[in-house]
Design a protein around this motif. Structure first.
Motif, PDB file in Angstrom:
ATOM      1  N   GLU A 136      -2.706  13.703  49.071  1.00 36.62           N
ATOM      2  CA  GLU A 136      -2.465  12.871  47.884  1.00 36.62           C
ATOM      3  C   GLU A 136      -1.416  13.550  47.015  1.00 36.62           C
ATOM      4  O   GLU A 136      -1.478  14.760  46.773  1.00 36.62           O
ATOM      5  CB  GLU A 136      -3.754  12.667  47.107  1.00 36.62           C
ATOM      6  N   VAL A 137      -0.488  12.783  46.543  1.00 31.80           N
ATOM      7  CA  VAL A 137       0.588  13.315  45.674  1.00 31.80           C
ATOM      8  C   VAL A 137       0.276  12.990  44.228  1.00 31.80           C
ATOM      9  O   VAL A 137       0.018  11.832  43.904  1.00 31.80           O
ATOM     10  CB  VAL A 137       1.952  12.728  46.078  1.00 31.80           C
ATOM     11  N   ARG A 138       0.241  14.027  43.438  1.00 33.84           N
ATOM     12  CA  ARG A 138      -0.031  13.865  42.000  1.00 33.84           C
ATOM     13  C   ARG A 138       1.071  14.565  41.168  1.00 33.84           C
ATOM     14  O   ARG A 138       1.687  15.541  41.612  1.00 33.84           O
ATOM     15  CB  ARG A 138      -1.408  14.452  41.644  1.00 33.84           C
ATOM     16  N   TRP A 139       1.199  14.084  39.954  1.00 35.88           N
ATOM     17  CA  TRP A 139       2.168  14.697  38.999  1.00 35.88           C
ATOM     18  C   TRP A 139       1.522  15.856  38.308  1.00 35.88           C
ATOM     19  O   TRP A 139       0.456  15.754  37.728  1.00 35.88           O
ATOM     20  CB  TRP A 139       2.621  13.676  37.957  1.00 35.88           C
ATOM     21  N   ASN A 140       2.157  17.021  38.442  1.00 31.06           N
ATOM     22  CA  ASN A 140       1.635  18.237  37.809  1.00 31.06           C
ATOM     23  C   ASN A 140       2.413  18.419  36.508  1.00 31.06           C
ATOM     24  O   ASN A 140       3.607  18.742  36.489  1.00 31.06           O
ATOM     25  CB  ASN A 140       1.828  19.438  38.721  1.00 31.06           C
ATOM     26  N   ALA A 141       1.664  18.176  35.455  1.00 32.27           N
ATOM     27  CA  ALA A 141       2.321  18.297  34.124  1.00 32.27           C
ATOM     28  C   ALA A 141       2.709  19.713  33.796  1.00 32.27           C
ATOM     29  O   ALA A 141       3.613  19.971  32.999  1.00 32.27           O
ATOM     30  CB  ALA A 141       1.402  17.731  33.040  1.00 32.27           C
ATOM     31  N   ALA A 142       1.985  20.688  34.372  1.00 33.14           N
ATOM     32  CA  ALA A 142       2.271  22.095  34.067  1.00 33.14           C
ATOM     33  C   ALA A 142       3.583  22.525  34.661  1.00 33.14           C
ATOM     34  O   ALA A 142       4.343  23.273  34.052  1.00 33.14           O
ATOM     35  CB  ALA A 142       1.136  22.980  34.565  1.00 33.14           C
ATOM     36  N   THR A 143       3.787  22.040  35.902  1.00 32.76           N
ATOM     37  CA  THR A 143       5.039  22.441  36.574  1.00 32.76           C
ATOM     38  C   THR A 143       6.120  21.408  36.435  1.00 32.76           C
ATOM     39  O   THR A 143       7.241  21.631  36.879  1.00 32.76           O
ATOM     40  CB  THR A 143       4.757  22.695  38.071  1.00 32.76           C
ATOM     41  N   GLN A 144       5.713  20.244  35.881  1.00 33.56           N
ATOM     42  CA  GLN A 144       6.661  19.172  35.660  1.00 33.56           C
ATOM     43  C   GLN A 144       7.297  18.720  36.973  1.00 33.56           C
ATOM     44  O   GLN A 144       8.505  18.520  37.056  1.00 33.56           O
ATOM     45  CB  GLN A 144       7.748  19.600  34.640  1.00 33.56           C
ATOM     46  N   LYS A 145       6.396  18.546  38.002  1.00 37.40           N
ATOM     47  CA  LYS A 145       6.893  18.018  39.286  1.00 37.40           C
ATOM     48  C   LYS A 145       5.725  17.424  40.058  1.00 37.40           C
ATOM     49  O   LYS A 145       4.560  17.648  39.752  1.00 37.40           O
ATOM     50  CB  LYS A 145       7.576  19.110  40.098  1.00 37.40           C
ATOM     51  N   TRP A 146       6.055  16.582  41.043  1.00 40.50           N
ATOM     52  CA  TRP A 146       5.033  15.988  41.919  1.00 40.50           C
ATOM     53  C   TRP A 146       4.607  16.993  42.975  1.00 40.50           C
ATOM     54  O   TRP A 146       5.426  17.681  43.558  1.00 40.50           O
ATOM     55  CB  TRP A 146       5.591  14.738  42.615  1.00 40.50           C
ATOM     56  N   GLU A 147       3.270  17.090  43.199  1.00 39.36           N
ATOM     57  CA  GLU A 147       2.729  18.018  44.177  1.00 39.36           C
ATOM     58  C   GLU A 147       1.708  17.292  45.067  1.00 39.36           C
ATOM     59  O   GLU A 147       1.031  16.367  44.622  1.00 39.36           O
ATOM     60  CB  GLU A 147       2.056  19.197  43.475  1.00 39.36           C
ATOM     61  N   THR A 148       1.577  17.768  46.320  1.00 36.62           N
ATOM     62  CA  THR A 148       0.574  17.220  47.273  1.00 36.62           C
ATOM     63  C   THR A 148      -0.717  17.978  47.129  1.00 36.62           C
ATOM     64  O   THR A 148      -0.726  19.210  47.201  1.00 36.62           O
ATOM     65  CB  THR A 148       1.059  17.322  48.731  1.00 36.62           C
ATOM     66  N   VAL A 149      -1.819  17.255  46.941  1.00 39.43           N
ATOM     67  CA  VAL A 149      -3.130  17.887  46.701  1.00 39.43           C
ATOM     68  C   VAL A 149      -3.966  17.740  47.972  1.00 39.43           C
ATOM     69  O   VAL A 149      -4.159  16.642  48.498  1.00 39.43           O
ATOM     70  CB  VAL A 149      -3.846  17.245  45.501  1.00 39.43           C
ATOM     71  N   ASP A 150      -4.532  18.894  48.509  1.00 41.84           N
ATOM     72  CA  ASP A 150      -5.404  18.877  49.687  1.00 41.84           C
ATOM     73  C   ASP A 150      -6.821  19.054  49.218  1.00 41.84           C
ATOM     74  O   ASP A 150      -7.257  20.169  48.948  1.00 41.84           O
ATOM     75  CB  ASP A 150      -5.006  19.978  50.664  1.00 41.84           C
ATOM     76  N   GLU A 151      -7.629  17.998  49.073  1.00 40.16           N
ATOM     77  CA  GLU A 151      -8.982  18.078  48.549  1.00 40.16           C
ATOM     78  C   GLU A 151      -9.976  18.454  49.637  1.00 40.16           C
ATOM     79  O   GLU A 151     -11.115  18.833  49.355  1.00 40.16           O
ATOM     80  CB  GLU A 151      -9.389  16.715  47.950  1.00 40.16           C
ATOM     81  N   THR A 152      -9.601  18.379  50.954  1.00 41.06           N
ATOM     82  CA  THR A 152     -10.570  18.681  52.023  1.00 41.06           C
ATOM     83  C   THR A 152     -10.771  20.147  52.183  1.00 41.06           C
ATOM     84  O   THR A 152     -11.793  20.591  52.715  1.00 41.06           O
ATOM     85  CB  THR A 152     -10.059  18.093  53.352  1.00 41.06           C
ATOM     86  N   ALA A 153      -9.893  20.916  51.834  1.00 43.07           N
ATOM     87  CA  ALA A 153     -10.025  22.365  52.035  1.00 43.07           C
ATOM     88  C   ALA A 153     -10.911  22.967  51.010  1.00 43.07           C
ATOM     89  O   ALA A 153     -11.844  23.686  51.339  1.00 43.07           O
ATOM     90  CB  ALA A 153      -8.650  23.022  52.035  1.00 43.07           C
ATOM     91  N   THR A 154     -10.736  22.811  49.850  1.00 40.96           N
ATOM     92  CA  THR A 154     -11.462  23.505  48.784  1.00 40.96           C
ATOM     93  C   THR A 154     -12.058  22.552  47.801  1.00 40.96           C
ATOM     94  O   THR A 154     -12.605  22.960  46.792  1.00 40.96           O
ATOM     95  CB  THR A 154     -10.525  24.478  48.038  1.00 40.96           C
TER      96      THR A 154
END
Length: 303
Positions: A7-25
């Motif tokens: 899933e790709v979400r907007w990371n306000a801290a880094t000010q960029k879109w990032e892919t989130v892997d929820e199955t791992a952790t």
């Protein structure tokens, strides 16, 4: 995008879109919210340059001189009475004497020291150059009289004759009269005509003393109308003293005024330091013992 692997979400801290892997952790912890930085304001429109125009000063940088400051005009106050100094020192020794005034009355005038032996003109008390000393009076001896020791008989170019101490020099001051001065300037004889009509010898000397009284240091010692000159001619006699600043001593003068047998009005004075009095009077009496103006002699034996 919704949850799940990749899933790709907007990371306000880094000010960029990032892919989130929820199955791992499990779901990734969202970083703390960071305040949004407002975008910069739009640039202001450029201001057009000002059109060049004439300035108050030259472009060279040279500033003009400021206008001069005019001071208020001041009116000079003229004193009501103008004091004219009419008393001065006559000859090198400084005798007082009379000259003709515009009002018809005698007034005291000034004379300068006698001219040096070089003959250079001196300056009179009126501020102008005085005449250069004229040629010496001719010395002669009367065949009928014995010349006193230390004197010589002179026939002055102005038409009078008298005894003068030997070695004294002559200076003609025109209307102020004739001076015979000693070499050191400490002694003198002065002869001057009184030309005011109707003025008696006594009145002439009285008026002279009145004028001299205005000066500091002046002292009238005596004024008499019953004096006589050698030969018995009636005369007025004035004796006075004053401080001579030029010579640095107190001066005493004896002045005789008289009429010759021909009616000519003369005044003759002798001046010297006050400490040698009555030398002045003896010198004057010797000078007048053979005084003649033309053929008019005070003493019958002087002719």
């Amino acid at each position: 995008m919704s949850g799940g692997r990749g899933e790709v979400r907007w990371n306000a801290a880094t000010q960029k879109w990032e892919t989130v892997d929820e199955t791992a952790t499990g779901p990734a912890a969202a970083p703390p919210p960071v305040p949004a930085v407002p975008p910069p304001p739009p640039p202001l429109p450029a201001v057009p340059p000002l059109a060049p125009g004439p300035g108050p000063y030259p472009t060279t940088g040279a500033y003009p001189e400021p206008p001069p400051v005019r001071e208020p005009r001041r009116t000079r106050r003229v004193p009501v009475a103008v004091v004219v100094a009419i008393v001065a020192v006559a000859g090198a020794g400084g005798g007082w004497f009379l000259t003709r005034g515009g009002s018809g009355h005698p007034k005291v005038a000034a004379s300068s020291p006698s001219a040096p032996s070089s003959g250079a003109p001196e300056r009179t008390g009126e501020g102008g150059p005085s005449p250069s000393p004229s040629a010496s009076a001719s010395a002669s001896a009367s065949p009928s009289a014995t010349v006193p020791a230390g004197f010589q008989l002179v026939q002055d170019p102005r038409g009078f004759r008298m005894y003068v101490p030997q070695g004294w020099t002559r200076q003609d001051q025109g209307a102020k009269g004739v001076f015979y001065n000693s070499g050191d300037g400490a002694r003198l004889i002065q002869v001057y005509p009184v030309s005011e009509a109707g003025l008696s010898p006594y009145d002439a000397l009285k008026q002279t003393s009145g004028e001299l009284a205005k000066n500091p240091g002046y002292q009238e010692i005596s004024l008499a109308n019953d004096a006589t000159v050698p030969g018995g001619t009636r005369a007025a006699r004035l004796v006075y003293a004053y401080d001579n600043q030029q010579l640095g001593h107190r001066r005493q003068v004896v002045d005789y005024a008289f009429l010759t047998p021909g009616g000519e009005h003369y005044a003759v004075l002798s001046a010297a330091p006050a400490t040698v009095w009555p030398e002045q009077e003896q010198t004057l009496k010797t000078a007048l013992s053979v005084f003649c103006s033309g053929t008019n002699c005070l003493s019958p034996t002087a002719g």
